[in-house]
Design a protein around this motif. Structure first.
Motif, PDB file in Angstrom:
ATOM      1  N   ASP A 299       0.899  -1.198  -0.113  1.00 57.16           N
ATOM      2  CA  ASP A 299       0.120   0.100  -0.017  1.00 57.16           C
ATOM      3  C   ASP A 299       0.825   1.288   0.060  1.00 57.16           C
ATOM      4  OD1 ASP A 299      -2.407  -1.381  -0.016  1.00 57.16           O
ATOM      5  OD2 ASP A 299      -2.861  -1.443   2.098  1.00 57.16           O
ATOM      6  N   ASP A 300       2.002   1.199   0.790  1.00 56.62           N
ATOM      7  CA  ASP A 300       2.631   2.353   0.958  1.00 56.62           C
ATOM      8  C   ASP A 300       3.635   2.560  -0.297  1.00 56.62           C
ATOM      9  OD1 ASP A 300       1.762   3.203   3.381  1.00 56.62           O
ATOM     10  OD2 ASP A 300       3.507   2.074   4.577  1.00 56.62           O
ATOM     11  N   ALA A 301       4.129   1.253  -0.898  1.00 58.58           N
ATOM     12  CA  ALA A 301       5.034   1.271  -2.314  1.00 58.58           C
ATOM     13  C   ALA A 301       4.252   1.846  -3.251  1.00 58.58           C
ATOM     14  CB  ALA A 301       5.611  -0.326  -2.151  1.00 58.58           C
ATOM     15  N   CYS A 302       2.927   1.598  -3.437  1.00 59.97           N
ATOM     16  CA  CYS A 302       2.110   1.932  -4.509  1.00 59.97           C
ATOM     17  C   CYS A 302       1.892   3.455  -4.496  1.00 59.97           C
ATOM     18  CB  CYS A 302       0.767   1.165  -4.637  1.00 59.97           C
ATOM     19  SG  CYS A 302       0.906  -0.458  -5.176  1.00 59.97           S
ATOM     20  N   ALA A 303       1.705   4.108  -3.207  1.00 58.42           N
ATOM     21  CA  ALA A 303       1.555   5.546  -3.152  1.00 58.42           C
ATOM     22  C   ALA A 303       2.809   6.065  -3.582  1.00 58.42           C
ATOM     23  CB  ALA A 303       1.399   5.861  -1.788  1.00 58.42           C
ATOM     24  N   ALA A 304       4.181   5.595  -3.045  1.00 54.98           N
ATOM     25  CA  ALA A 304       5.290   6.120  -3.278  1.00 54.98           C
ATOM     26  C   ALA A 304       5.300   6.027  -4.928  1.00 54.98           C
ATOM     27  CB  ALA A 304       6.481   5.545  -2.700  1.00 54.98           C
ATOM     28  N   LEU A 305       5.115   5.002  -5.626  1.00 52.40           N
ATOM     29  CA  LEU A 305       5.373   4.962  -7.181  1.00 52.40           C
ATOM     30  C   LEU A 305       4.418   5.544  -7.841  1.00 52.40           C
ATOM     31  CD1 LEU A 305       6.307   3.183  -9.323  1.00 52.40           C
ATOM     32  CD2 LEU A 305       4.328   1.487  -9.113  1.00 52.40           C
ATOM     33  N   SER A 306       3.213   6.048  -7.354  1.00 49.78           N
ATOM     34  CA  SER A 306       2.571   7.371  -7.925  1.00 49.78           C
ATOM     35  C   SER A 306       3.333   8.553  -8.086  1.00 49.78           C
ATOM     36  CB  SER A 306       1.099   7.171  -7.073  1.00 49.78           C
ATOM     37  OG  SER A 306       0.298   8.382  -7.702  1.00 49.78           O
ATOM     38  N   GLN A 307       3.861   8.839  -6.957  1.00 55.89           N
ATOM     39  CA  GLN A 307       4.685  10.243  -7.068  1.00 55.89           C
ATOM     40  C   GLN A 307       5.911   9.893  -8.097  1.00 55.89           C
ATOM     41  OE1 GLN A 307       5.355  12.391  -3.392  1.00 55.89           O
ATOM     42  NE2 GLN A 307       4.136  10.583  -2.166  1.00 55.89           N
ATOM     43  N   ALA A 308       6.519   8.787  -8.072  1.00 55.65           N
ATOM     44  CA  ALA A 308       7.726   8.632  -8.998  1.00 55.65           C
ATOM     45  C   ALA A 308       7.334   8.717 -10.435  1.00 55.65           C
ATOM     46  CB  ALA A 308       8.314   7.298  -8.601  1.00 55.65           C
ATOM     47  N   VAL A 309       6.281   8.011 -10.654  1.00 54.57           N
ATOM     48  CA  VAL A 309       5.535   8.220 -11.964  1.00 54.57           C
ATOM     49  C   VAL A 309       5.098   9.410 -12.386  1.00 54.57           C
ATOM     50  CG1 VAL A 309       3.449   7.856 -13.693  1.00 54.57           C
ATOM     51  CG2 VAL A 309       4.399   5.959 -11.930  1.00 54.57           C
ATOM     52  N   MET A 310       4.670  10.408 -11.584  1.00 53.61           N
ATOM     53  CA  MET A 310       4.360  11.796 -11.848  1.00 53.61           C
ATOM     54  C   MET A 310       5.874  12.730 -12.321  1.00 53.61           C
ATOM     55  SD  MET A 310       2.071  14.691  -9.828  1.00 53.61           S
ATOM     56  CE  MET A 310       3.335  14.421  -8.440  1.00 53.61           C
ATOM     57  N   ILE A 311       6.631  12.388 -11.253  1.00 52.15           N
ATOM     58  CA  ILE A 311       7.989  13.067 -11.501  1.00 52.15           C
ATOM     59  C   ILE A 311       8.771  12.590 -12.969  1.00 52.15           C
ATOM     60  CG2 ILE A 311      10.377  13.128 -10.775  1.00 52.15           C
ATOM     61  CD1 ILE A 311       9.260  12.646  -8.060  1.00 52.15           C
ATOM     62  N   ILE A 312       8.863  11.060 -13.134  1.00 51.55           N
ATOM     63  CA  ILE A 312       9.321  10.787 -14.516  1.00 51.55           C
ATOM     64  C   ILE A 312       8.628  11.223 -15.781  1.00 51.55           C
ATOM     65  CG2 ILE A 312       9.932   8.864 -15.801  1.00 51.55           C
ATOM     66  CD1 ILE A 312      10.136   7.306 -13.102  1.00 51.55           C
ATOM     67  N   GLU A 313       7.317  11.170 -15.603  1.00 51.06           N
ATOM     68  CA  GLU A 313       6.379  11.522 -16.943  1.00 51.06           C
ATOM     69  C   GLU A 313       6.644  12.958 -17.206  1.00 51.06           C
ATOM     70  OE1 GLU A 313       2.972   8.173 -17.271  1.00 51.06           O
ATOM     71  OE2 GLU A 313       2.507  10.117 -16.066  1.00 51.06           O
ATOM     72  N   ASN A 314       6.593  13.883 -15.930  1.00 50.82           N
ATOM     73  CA  ASN A 314       6.617  15.281 -16.406  1.00 50.82           C
ATOM     74  C   ASN A 314       8.158  15.831 -16.535  1.00 50.82           C
ATOM     75  OD1 ASN A 314       3.980  15.834 -16.031  1.00 50.82           O
ATOM     76  ND2 ASN A 314       3.967  15.942 -13.730  1.00 50.82           N
ATOM     77  N   LEU A 315       9.102  15.062 -16.008  1.00 53.75           N
ATOM     78  CA  LEU A 315      10.411  15.551 -16.464  1.00 53.75           C
ATOM     79  C   LEU A 315      10.742  15.094 -17.728  1.00 53.75           C
ATOM     80  CD1 LEU A 315      12.429  15.235 -13.179  1.00 53.75           C
ATOM     81  CD2 LEU A 315      11.710  17.403 -14.527  1.00 53.75           C
TER      82      LEU A 315
END
Length: 387
Positions: A299-315
């Motif tokens: 549950d915590d890992a998926c929440a962190a992964l969501s933020q990682a996806v946002m960083i990678i996609e927008n950069l």
């Protein structure tokens, strides 16, 4: 493997090595070719190409595939890369083990092995690698002089940086010339890369990124790495340390913390410390049993992964983001299916044809295979063009 075909021309200053690489790469990419077709591709005389082919045949790198009628004129002899003409060694050094693989010239895995590391002292690791290499070559029946080179991958960062000393790097390795150390010990040319970059290229050669030119690869080693491929080329950075995403801060209910504190093998091991050491098989078994502690970590890992996806996609605006590395496929699939993909992202678009997030296809050995693929890529691609 898709290899570009840069024109090699007839300039006398162009190196013999580059000519051989270009011809070999062209044949490898096409599957098989004849002298005339190669001459047209590179603007060389048929005789010049014949000389190069004769050398490659003598070295065992090319084999005849028979004649084929191609329109008018005499049937042309076709040549292809000899899979057994050469081999590439891939070495992956992790904090707890060393992985090794041997690929033939077609990219097929011939042998692979894992050995637990009792010490991370560089000289002891190299000695263990030497022993493992000798055992694998003997078991496979491969002559040592048929090995074209070695790819070595390990967690970054390379050199002394502000991230040195984190739990995911290799203590004692930052101040040494790693490529030189392995080259002298193995007597081979060495290609050095971080594990995430090597894994990203392995996915392009035979995995989920096949045919893609712009993508990101989130790699689960001990920590968390990121391989970025732009226009078919790795984004390495000035010192080979691009993609150290594990240390990027994210927001959690407990306050800001590094991404890999919630999304990595290190983090799941810490959360489930009461269950002992957890290798990939043990994590897979816990996932199959729907272990409550593991699901809470997810549950915590998926929440962190969501933020990682946002960083990678927008950069970086990749075509897709791929998950892979030393994590059970069942856990990666769970993450892909259960992560909340961010809405405020350039990756959230109606005309997107690929999934924003997907599981890789190369498996847990992806970085090791990627290490060997670095050697094959060098064998098939001229390193410099002299005009």
């Amino acid at each position: 493997m898709t290899i570009s075909k840069p024109p090699i021309g007839s300039n006398a200053e162009r190196s013999r090595s580059s000519n051989r690489q270009a011809v070999l790469g062209c044949i490898q990419s096409a599957g098989e070719m004849g002298r005339a077709a190669l001459a047209r591709s590179f603007g060389l005389s048929t005789q010049a190409v014949s000389n190069i082919i004769a050398e490659l045949e003598a070295d065992g790198l090319l084999i005849e595939r028979g004649v084929r009628a191609l329109g008018r004129g005499q049937p042309a002899m076709q040549y292809s890369v000899n899979p057994k003409g050469g081999y590439a060694l891939g070495i992956e050094v992790r904090p707890d083990a060393v992985f090794m693989a041997i690929l033939d010239l077609s990219g097929k895995e011939v042998s692979s092995q894992r050995s637990v590391l009792k010490s991370l002292e560089p000289r002891k690791v190299v000695a263990q690698v030497q022993k493992l290499r000798a055992e694998m070559l003997q078991k496979s029946g491969i002559e040592p002089d048929r090995v074209l080179g070695a790819g070595v991958v390990m967690p970054g960062p390379f050199g002394q940086t502000g991230l040195s000393g984190n739990s995911s790097d290799l203590p004692g390795w930052q101040s040494i010339d790693v490529a030189r150390l392995f080259s002298e010990a193995l007597g081979l040319a060495v290609e050095l890369s971080n594990d995430a970059n090597a894994a990203a290229m392995a996915e392009r050669i035979g995995g989920a990124a096949h045919g893609l030119s712009n993508y990101a690869y989130i790699y689960f080693g001990a920590g968390l790495g990121l391989g970025l491929v732009n226009q078919g080329q790795l984004v390495a950075g000035a010192y080979g340390n691009a993609g150290e995403i594990g240390q990027i801060p994210i927001f959690t209910p407990d306050g800001p913390m590094p991404l890999e504190a919630r999304l990595s093998r290190i983090s799941v091991q810490r959360r489930l410390a009461n269950k002992g050491a957890l290798d990939v098989a043990a994590l897979g078994a816990l996932m199959a049993s729907e272990d409550a502690d593991l699901l809470a970590w997810l549950d915590d890992a998926c929440a962190a992964l969501s933020q990682a996806v946002m960083i990678i996609e927008n950069l970086f605006d990749p075509e897709t983001i791929i998950l892979g590395g030393a994590m059970p496929g069942s856990i990666l699939d769970f993450m892909v299916s259960n992560v909340d993909l961010p809405v405020l992202s350039v990756g959230n678009r109606e005309d997107k044809t690929l999934p924003r997030l997907q599981r890789g296809a190369a498996g847990r050995m992806t970085a090791t295979l990627g290490a060997a693929s670095l050697v094959l890529n060098r064998a098939f691609t001229p390193q410099a063009a002299v005009l």
